[in-house]
Design a protein around this motif. Structure first.
Motif, short mmCIF file in Angstrom:
data_model
loop_
_atom_site.label_atom_id
_atom_site.label_comp_id
_atom_site.label_asym_id
_atom_site.label_seq_id
_atom_site.Cartn_x
_atom_site.Cartn_y
_atom_site.Cartn_z
N ASP A 1 18.53 77.84 96.12
CA ASP A 1 18.37 79.34 95.67
C ASP A 1 19.39 80.04 95.64
O ASP A 1 20.53 80.57 96.54
CB ASP A 1 17.43 80.02 96.83
N PRO B 1 15.51 81.58 92.02
CA PRO B 1 14.40 81.80 93.30
C PRO B 1 13.11 80.85 92.73
O PRO B 1 12.49 81.35 91.76
CB PRO B 1 14.22 83.11 93.49
N TYR C 1 19.85 78.83 86.36
CA TYR C 1 19.92 80.09 86.95
C TYR C 1 20.53 81.27 86.21
O TYR C 1 20.13 82.42 86.56
CB TYR C 1 20.51 80.01 88.41
#
Length: 305
Positions: free
Chosen positions: A147, A135, A215
């Motif tokens: 995201d 995010p 991520y």
């Protein structure tokens, strides 16, 4: 696209042999399975391709085969290795789930007892211009960010774990599925495991490619899946690159290693999955089964497209 591999009394593990073929239970050389995956329509038949599924055996270069694994008795079975490019529909979970379900049903219809989906097959691993990011990130290595928190799931408890656990229970099979996992503030590239009794566990990718680094937090634990058909150590893509995990799994009594991957962009090149897995199979005396998303690998091996 679907390839079927016959599972034999360990340690004889056959690669790329669809039902109803059965090989005698003899000790075989380490075999590589990424990839013998002809292009088959979802409602198509494997029949035209039966003669085009040669064994990929590790080259022995005149040396004696590696020592066999410790003796064990497992039931015969068939593994369905699904080749599906989730990147082509990056972020379209519903479309990918429909396609994966159709392929999983085809595998069940052909007698598969263990079904393996490739890395990134549920949500896509990365497209030409997008990838999953933490995010707040907007760009990573020249690609736009999506995201990951908008789609990442609890495992167990998320929709993928619930869906494939219900599928596995209904059909009495094992399903290894790809999922973006949310764990509090962390995210993981995860392989979920469902079986005839429901959710069995999960394996988190430990060695992260740059796409994952946008991520993911690396996993820390190994995972051995115990089934009536064998004991399988689980890895995801980069985990399986000349890996110390091969020996760890072998020492722990695994019959073979299953790899879910999104790898082969250059299937005819020096670093192709087939070439590398042949080398590692010979060096480490390990049998591999792999489900890859690469759509060109079968063509590079001379198969029908």
């Amino acid at each position: 696209m679907l390839a079927l591999a016959a599972l034999l009394t360990a340690p004889a593990l056959a690669a790329g042999l669809p039902l109803p073929l059965r090989l005698p239970p003899t000790v075989m050389r380490p075999l590589v399975v990424p990839v013998l995956t002809p292009s088959v329509p979802l409602n198509g038949s494997l029949t035209p391709f039966l003669d085009q599924l040669p064994l990929l055996r590790a080259p022995l270069d005149g040396k004696a085969p590696p020592a066999p694994l410790p003796a064990a008795t497992f039931a015969p079975g068939v593994m369905g290795l699904i080749q599906y490019d989730g990147d082509a529909h990056f972020g379209d979970y519903d479309h990918n789930l429909r396609q994966l379900t159709a392929l999983a049903l085809q595998a069940v219809a052909n007698g598969s007892k263990l079904i393996v989906m490739p890395e990134g097959s549920s949500y896509g691993y990365a497209s030409q211009d997008e990838l999953w990011c933490k995010p707040g990130m907007t760009v990573f290595r020249g690609k736009r960010c999506r995201d990951v928190s908008a789609v990442a799931e609890r495992v167990p408890g998320g929709r993928s774990a619930e869906y494939w656990s219900a599928f596995a229970r209904q059909h009495g099979v094992y399903v290894l599925f790809s999922v973006l996992e949310a764990d509090d503030e962390n995210f993981h590239n995860t392989m979920g495991v469902a079986g005839p009794n429901g959710f069995e566990g999960k394996y988190r990718k430990r060695r992260l490619y740059y796409t994952d680094q946008a991520y993911a937090t690396p996993g820390t634990d190994s995972f051995i899946l115990d089934t009536p058909y064998g004991r399988f150590g689980l890895l995801i893509c980069l985990d399986a690159t000349d890996s110390p995990y091969f020996k760890d799994y072998k020492d722990a009594g695994a019959s073979a290693v299953i790899v879910a991957m999104d790898w082969d962009d250059d299937p005819a090149g020096q670093h192709s999955a087939v070439k590398k897995f042949r080398e590692w199979a010979a060096k480490d005396g390990v049998n591999f089964y792999a489900a890859d998303s690469a759509p060109l690998l079968w063509l590079a091996l001379g198969g029908a497209w």
